[in-house]
Design a protein around this motif. Structure first.
Motif, PDB file in Angstrom:
ATOM      1  N   GLU A 142       0.829  -1.206   0.000  1.00  9.76           N
ATOM      2  CA  GLU A 142       0.000   0.000   0.000  1.00  9.76           C
ATOM      3  C   GLU A 142       0.863   1.255   0.000  1.00  9.76           C
ATOM      4  OE1 GLU A 142      -3.527   2.095   2.679  1.00  9.76           O
ATOM      5  OE2 GLU A 142      -3.196  -0.070   2.811  1.00  9.76           O
ATOM      6  N   THR A 143       0.467   2.244  -0.786  1.00  6.16           N
ATOM      7  CA  THR A 143       1.136   3.547  -0.751  1.00  6.16           C
ATOM      8  C   THR A 143       0.838   4.207   0.588  1.00  6.16           C
ATOM      9  OG1 THR A 143      -0.781   4.626  -1.770  1.00  6.16           O
ATOM     10  CG2 THR A 143       0.964   3.872  -3.252  1.00  6.16           C
ATOM     11  N   MET A 144       1.850   4.793   1.204  1.00  6.57           N
ATOM     12  CA  MET A 144       1.699   5.331   2.552  1.00  6.57           C
ATOM     13  C   MET A 144       1.865   6.851   2.576  1.00  6.57           C
ATOM     14  SD  MET A 144       0.904   2.574   3.957  1.00  6.57           S
ATOM     15  CE  MET A 144       0.703   3.212   5.620  1.00  6.57           C
ATOM     16  N   ALA A 145       1.358   7.476   3.655  1.00  8.11           N
ATOM     17  CA  ALA A 145       1.385   8.929   3.779  1.00  8.11           C
ATOM     18  C   ALA A 145       2.761   9.448   4.180  1.00  8.11           C
ATOM     19  CB  ALA A 145       0.343   9.391   4.802  1.00  8.11           C
ATOM     20  N   GLY A 146       3.560   8.600   4.825  1.00  7.87           N
ATOM     21  CA  GLY A 146       4.902   9.013   5.223  1.00  7.87           C
ATOM     22  C   GLY A 146       5.008   9.567   6.625  1.00  7.87           C
ATOM     23  N   LYS A 147       4.031   9.261   7.470  1.00  6.42           N
ATOM     24  CA  LYS A 147       4.132   9.742   8.853  1.00  6.42           C
ATOM     25  C   LYS A 147       5.173   8.916   9.602  1.00  6.42           C
ATOM     26  CE  LYS A 147       0.364   7.070  11.027  1.00  6.42           C
ATOM     27  NZ  LYS A 147       0.190   6.065   9.983  1.00  6.42           N
ATOM     28  N   GLY A 148       5.868   9.571  10.518  1.00  7.48           N
ATOM     29  CA  GLY A 148       6.875   8.864  11.309  1.00  7.48           C
ATOM     30  C   GLY A 148       7.949   8.229  10.446  1.00  7.48           C
ATOM     31  N   LYS A 170       3.880 -12.159  -7.955  1.00  8.19           N
ATOM     32  CA  LYS A 170       2.882 -12.263  -6.884  1.00  8.19           C
ATOM     33  C   LYS A 170       2.629 -10.926  -6.191  1.00  8.19           C
ATOM     34  CE  LYS A 170       2.652 -16.722  -7.497  1.00  8.19           C
ATOM     35  NZ  LYS A 170       1.452 -17.318  -8.142  1.00  8.19           N
ATOM     36  N   LEU A 171       3.250  -9.849  -6.684  1.00  5.73           N
ATOM     37  CA  LEU A 171       3.148  -8.550  -6.031  1.00  5.73           C
ATOM     38  C   LEU A 171       2.386  -7.537  -6.873  1.00  5.73           C
ATOM     39  CD1 LEU A 171       6.712  -7.890  -4.543  1.00  5.73           C
ATOM     40  CD2 LEU A 171       4.654  -8.635  -3.340  1.00  5.73           C
ATOM     41  N   GLY A 172       1.644  -6.673  -6.205  1.00  2.92           N
ATOM     42  CA  GLY A 172       0.994  -5.533  -6.830  1.00  2.92           C
ATOM     43  C   GLY A 172       1.009  -4.370  -5.857  1.00  2.92           C
ATOM     44  N   VAL A 173       0.293  -3.308  -6.199  1.00  2.00           N
ATOM     45  CA  VAL A 173       0.235  -2.106  -5.370  1.00  2.00           C
ATOM     46  C   VAL A 173      -1.213  -1.679  -5.210  1.00  2.00           C
ATOM     47  CG1 VAL A 173       0.838   0.351  -5.255  1.00  2.00           C
ATOM     48  CG2 VAL A 173       2.535  -1.315  -6.027  1.00  2.00           C
ATOM     49  N   CYS A 174      -1.559  -1.237  -3.995  1.00  2.00           N
ATOM     50  CA  CYS A 174      -2.841  -0.587  -3.716  1.00  2.00           C
ATOM     51  C   CYS A 174      -2.555   0.894  -3.519  1.00  2.00           C
ATOM     52  CB  CYS A 174      -3.494  -1.178  -2.474  1.00  2.00           C
ATOM     53  SG  CYS A 174      -5.020  -0.316  -1.963  1.00  2.00           S
ATOM     54  N   LEU A 175      -3.182   1.735  -4.339  1.00  2.00           N
ATOM     55  CA  LEU A 175      -2.990   3.179  -4.240  1.00  2.00           C
ATOM     56  C   LEU A 175      -4.066   3.764  -3.330  1.00  2.00           C
ATOM     57  CD1 LEU A 175      -1.994   5.616  -7.024  1.00  2.00           C
ATOM     58  CD2 LEU A 175      -3.931   6.191  -5.559  1.00  2.00           C
ATOM     59  N   ASP A 176      -3.652   4.343  -2.216  1.00  3.50           N
ATOM     60  CA  ASP A 176      -4.569   4.995  -1.285  1.00  3.50           C
ATOM     61  C   ASP A 176      -4.566   6.489  -1.595  1.00  3.50           C
ATOM     62  OD1 ASP A 176      -5.400   6.484   1.158  1.00  3.50           O
ATOM     63  OD2 ASP A 176      -5.611   4.473   2.003  1.00  3.50           O
ATOM     64  N   THR A 177      -5.744   7.026  -1.980  1.00  7.96           N
ATOM     65  CA  THR A 177      -5.787   8.417  -2.430  1.00  7.96           C
ATOM     66  C   THR A 177      -5.447   9.396  -1.304  1.00  7.96           C
ATOM     67  OG1 THR A 177      -8.202   8.402  -2.076  1.00  7.96           O
ATOM     68  CG2 THR A 177      -7.404   7.983  -4.312  1.00  7.96           C
ATOM     69  N   CYS A 178      -5.922   9.129  -0.091  1.00 12.67           N
ATOM     70  CA  CYS A 178      -5.558   9.990   1.034  1.00 12.67           C
ATOM     71  C   CYS A 178      -4.054   9.927   1.285  1.00 12.67           C
ATOM     72  CB  CYS A 178      -6.322   9.577   2.293  1.00 12.67           C
ATOM     73  SG  CYS A 178      -5.784  10.389   3.818  1.00 12.67           S
ATOM     74  N   HIS A 179      -3.506   8.730   1.278  1.00 18.02           N
ATOM     75  CA  HIS A 179      -2.088   8.567   1.585  1.00 18.02           C
ATOM     76  C   HIS A 179      -1.195   9.270   0.564  1.00 18.02           C
ATOM     77  CE1 HIS A 179      -2.817   4.629   4.076  1.00 18.02           C
ATOM     78  NE2 HIS A 179      -3.416   5.689   4.590  1.00 18.02           N
ATOM     79  N   VAL A 180      -1.463   9.076  -0.732  1.00 13.69           N
ATOM     80  CA  VAL A 180      -0.574   9.696  -1.723  1.00 13.69           C
ATOM     81  C   VAL A 180      -0.699  11.212  -1.683  1.00 13.69           C
ATOM     82  CG1 VAL A 180      -0.429   7.673  -3.221  1.00 13.69           C
ATOM     83  CG2 VAL A 180      -2.212   9.381  -3.643  1.00 13.69           C
ATOM     84  N   TRP A 181      -1.910  11.714  -1.417  1.00 10.51           N
ATOM     85  CA  TRP A 181      -2.106  13.154  -1.272  1.00 10.51           C
ATOM     86  C   TRP A 181      -1.297  13.674  -0.079  1.00 10.51           C
ATOM     87  CZ3 TRP A 181      -4.208  17.343  -3.592  1.00 10.51           C
ATOM     88  CH2 TRP A 181      -4.551  18.444  -2.816  1.00 10.51           C
ATOM     89  N   ASP A 182      -1.432  13.008   1.063  1.00 13.00           N
ATOM     90  CA  ASP A 182      -0.692  13.425   2.248  1.00 13.00           C
ATOM     91  C   ASP A 182       0.819  13.268   2.063  1.00 13.00           C
ATOM     92  OD1 ASP A 182      -3.233  13.807   3.286  1.00 13.00           O
ATOM     93  OD2 ASP A 182      -2.779  12.886   5.219  1.00 13.00           O
ATOM     94  N   ALA A 183       1.220  12.337   1.185  1.00 15.86           N
ATOM     95  CA  ALA A 183       2.652  12.151   0.899  1.00 15.86           C
ATOM     96  C   ALA A 183       3.191  13.215  -0.060  1.00 15.86           C
ATOM     97  CB  ALA A 183       2.888  10.771   0.301  1.00 15.86           C
ATOM     98  N   GLY A 184       2.290  13.990  -0.676  1.00 15.09           N
ATOM     99  CA  GLY A 184       2.742  15.087  -1.532  1.00 15.09           C
ATOM    100  C   GLY A 184       2.402  14.970  -3.003  1.00 15.09           C
ATOM    101  N   TYR A 185       1.745  13.885  -3.412  1.00 16.19           N
ATOM    102  CA  TYR A 185       1.386  13.713  -4.822  1.00 16.19           C
ATOM    103  C   TYR A 185       0.095  14.482  -5.118  1.00 16.19           C
ATOM    104  CZ  TYR A 185       4.834   9.927  -5.010  1.00 16.19           C
ATOM    105  OH  TYR A 185       6.003   9.195  -4.964  1.00 16.19           O
TER     106      TYR A 185
END
Length: 276
Positions: A142-148, A170-185
């Motif tokens: 999962e894409t993360m917001a980057g806290k801590g 066997k790997l993929g990505v889940c894009l979290d809209t809140c997280h990527v926004w809070d991360a700066g995207y």
């Protein structure tokens, strides 16, 4: 089109989750594999799991998105925490075969002061121990917001994890809209640019699911506080553009907004109206 759903409780059983999703107007849903704070997982009744598989097939559900406990940290500085996380994900991936061809989403973890490079290596090492060639489950970072000290605050950090994993198929990505926004995207002002960067760094073929949330925070705040659709800093028009973007069609969109059942049903209806 997209498949739309919310997080449901698995406490009443698998088939009950499916029927609850139908009541809310959903055609996918997410569920925790065990208590979100960790602990021993409840045994799965094979008949119950079979009933859910039958129900989702009959109603043309999209891919289900399980979620690992928040306490699972594969890159903690504490060895016992890493070991506990490894045991959880290994057990969960066995259990996931009761709902084959689903997604298993997890927060990559927090390096707790070791540094991102060490955290990335430890996450990849854990995945190399638990991923199996015969599993049907796709594991989503999962894409993360980057806290801590969170790992996964950038597309590049997720790419570095993937690069160190042997069974990358066997790997993929889940894009979290809140997280990527809070991360700066800037998914509100430059959605095309963000998705182009995702494709350049990771590849859109690895984008398997979306956690669809507005944010209480301004872009780049690195705080991770979800908000109801249209009531946050991303805004309803931007959320609509995300849902309608050609690159995201056919993916499961999972609501993690601060809602009750009535609120989730209303947001699902709003999302459906965008495609009318």
């Amino acid at each position: 089109m997209i498949f739309a759903g919310s997080h449901l409780s698995s406490g009443k059983g698998y088939e009950a989750m499916g029927r609850h999703a139908l009541k809310l107007g959903e055609d996918t849903f997410a569920f925790f594999t065990r208590n979100p704070r960790g602990g021993r997982a409840k045994d799965i009744d094979p008949k119950d799991a079979a009933a859910l598989r039958k129900l989702t097939a009959e109603h043309s559900f999209g891919t289900l998105v399980a979620h690992a406990p928040y306490t699972m940290n594969l890159c903690s500085a504490k060895e016992d925490v890493r070991k506990f996380g490894l045991e959880m994900i290994r057990d969960d991936l066995v259990r996931m075969e009761m709902t084959p061809h689903s997604y298993y989403n997890f927060h990559p973890g927090s390096h707790t002061g070791q540094g991102a490079e060490t955290g990335i290596r430890q996450i990849a090492e854990a995945l190399n121990l638990v991923l199996r060639p015969d599993q049907t489950t796709t594991v989503l970072l999962e894409t993360m917001a980057g806290k801590g000290t969170e790992v996964g605050r950038s597309f590049q950090e997720l790419r570095e994890i993937i690069d160190q994993v042997e069974l990358q198929e066997k790997l993929g990505v889940c894009l979290d809209t809140c997280h990527v926004w809070d991360a700066g995207y800037d998914i509100a002002g430059d959605l095309d640019g963000v998705l182009e960067e995702f494709h350049r760094v990771i590849g859109l073929d690895r984008l398997k699911a979306v956690h669809f949330n507005d944010s209480m925070n301004p872009r780049g705040s690195r705080k991770d506080r979800h908000q109801k659709l249209g009531q946050g800093e991303i805004g309803m028009e931007a959320m609509r553009r995300i849902a309608l973007h050609p690159a995201l069609q056919g993916l499961p969109f999972i609501l993690e907004t601060p809602n009750d059942d009535a609120g989730y049903a209303a947001e699902i209806q709003t999302m459906r109206s965008w495609f009318a």
